[in-house]
Design an enzyme around this catalytic site. Structure first.
Site, short mmCIF file in Angstrom:
data_model
loop_
_atom_site.label_atom_id
_atom_site.label_comp_id
_atom_site.label_asym_id
_atom_site.label_seq_id
_atom_site.Cartn_x
_atom_site.Cartn_y
_atom_site.Cartn_z
N LYS A 53 -45.13 97.34 68.60
CA LYS A 53 -46.14 98.40 68.76
C LYS A 53 -47.53 97.78 68.89
CE LYS A 53 -43.32 101.82 66.40
NZ LYS A 53 -42.93 102.44 65.12
N GLN A 97 -44.71 103.24 59.16
CA GLN A 97 -43.38 102.82 59.65
C GLN A 97 -42.29 103.25 58.67
OE1 GLN A 97 -42.71 101.26 62.68
NE2 GLN A 97 -40.58 101.56 62.13
N ASP A 120 -47.57 110.10 65.20
CA ASP A 120 -46.11 110.28 65.32
C ASP A 120 -45.73 111.76 65.33
OD1 ASP A 120 -44.51 108.08 65.68
OD2 ASP A 120 -44.52 107.49 63.57
#
Ligand code: NDP
Length: 281
Positions: A53, A97, A120
């Site tokens: 990422k 994460q 997200d």
């Protein structure tokens, strides 16, 4: 009908070029999009995802910050780090994460992110907005899947869609997006009786289970669009949930693993970051 390979890698490259252009335009206005990723503990798979990422972010010309916290981090310490990023004007997107090491509570952590920076789309407010059809930050994987499906040119209105998997991060938002596109959606899960009876009706079949080869050739409608979200490691190789050899002789389109949904997930993460930065600008 011969089966076509839905190439997520190639599509992601196109999307990323477009994002790099949007990033340049933002920079010309004095705004550099910034993404912060929080990694707690030392899960090797998470390490790889976080590194990828960061690299993708930098390649697109964005600012990338990785916050590494030890496995023993408390809920309060994690919240404090998230709040510091919430208050940082140079950070547009914040991502925690997953999975978090026990006993950390994922829901509490995700809801600590400012909804406007929730890149997200996992915050309750964004999940609720997606449910009600209001503008929302859409979770990256389902968003990427919709882009892949659009590549087929298939008119989704009135189509049968079957999603296998009902997680909050993939299955449920996926079902909502397909429903918003006019599909009649069935969601299958571990309690579903006769999975194949459902999948065989699908014009669009999305497998998000995490079981190698659970979708076999005789479970697929001829000509269907089959999207393989699964990532499984078998004998050191990464494979999906779809038995590729069997399914590709029946389906109209199939995504490969690797090179299908995975690259699109990262591309959508960058797209969400740039969209948030554009709102800031
Ligand atoms: P979860 O483990 O959270 O969810 C898996 C789902 O599959 C659950 O809803 C479960 O049902 C269902 N399931 C399990 N066994 C069966 C079965 N035999 N028949 C039907 N359904 C079943 O996983 P995620 O949603 O987080 O991820 C799914 C897969 O996608 C994983 O392989 C993951 O690695 C991958 N992934 C890939 C991404 C990418 O970018 N390519 C991004 C995110 C995930 P129940 O709810 O009843 O337990």
């Amino acid at each position: 009908m011969t089966c076509q390979r839905l190439d997520g890698k190639a599509l992601a490259l196109q999307v990323r070029e477009e994002i790099a252009r949007r990033t340049e335009a933002l920079k010309a206005r004095g705004v550099t999009p910034g993404l912060a990723v929080i990694l707690v503990g030392d899960d090797p798979a998470s390490e790889i995802y976080v590194r990828n990422k960061g690299i993708a972010c930098e390649k697109a010309g964005m600012r990338s910050v990785t916050v590494r916290l030890p496995a023993g981090t408390t809920q309060e310490e994690l919240r404090a780090r998230i709040e510091a990023l919430n208050a940082d004007p140079d950070i547009d997107g914040i991502l925690v994460q997953l999975p978090l090491p026990a006993p950390l509570d994922e829901r509490q952590a995700l809801n600590a992110i400012l909804p406007e920076k929730d890149v997200d789309g996992f915050h309750l407010l964004n999940a609720g907005r997606l449910l009600t059809g209001e503008s929302a930050v859409v979770p990256c994987t389902p968003k990427g899947v919709m882009r892949l499906i659009r590549e087929t040119g298939l008119d989704l209105s009135g189509r049968e869609a079957v999603v296998v998997g009902r997680s909050n991060i993939v299955g449920k938002p996926m079902a909502l997006l397909l429903m918003q596109s006019g599909c009649t959606v069935t969601v299958c899960h571990s309690k579903t009786r006769d999975l194949a009876a459902h999948t065989r009706r699908a014009d669009v079949l999305v497998a998000a289970v995490g079981r190698p080869g659970i979708i076999r050739g005789d479970m697929v409608k001829p000509g269907a669009v089959v999207i393989d979200v699964g990532i499984n490691r078998v004998d050191g190789k990464v494979v999906g949930d779809v038995a590729w050899d069997e399914v590709s002789s029946v389906a109209g389109w199939v995504t490969p693993v690797p090179g299908g949904v995975g690259p699109m997930t990262i591309a959508m993460l960058l797209e969400n970051t740039v969209e948030i930065a554009e709102r800031r600008a």
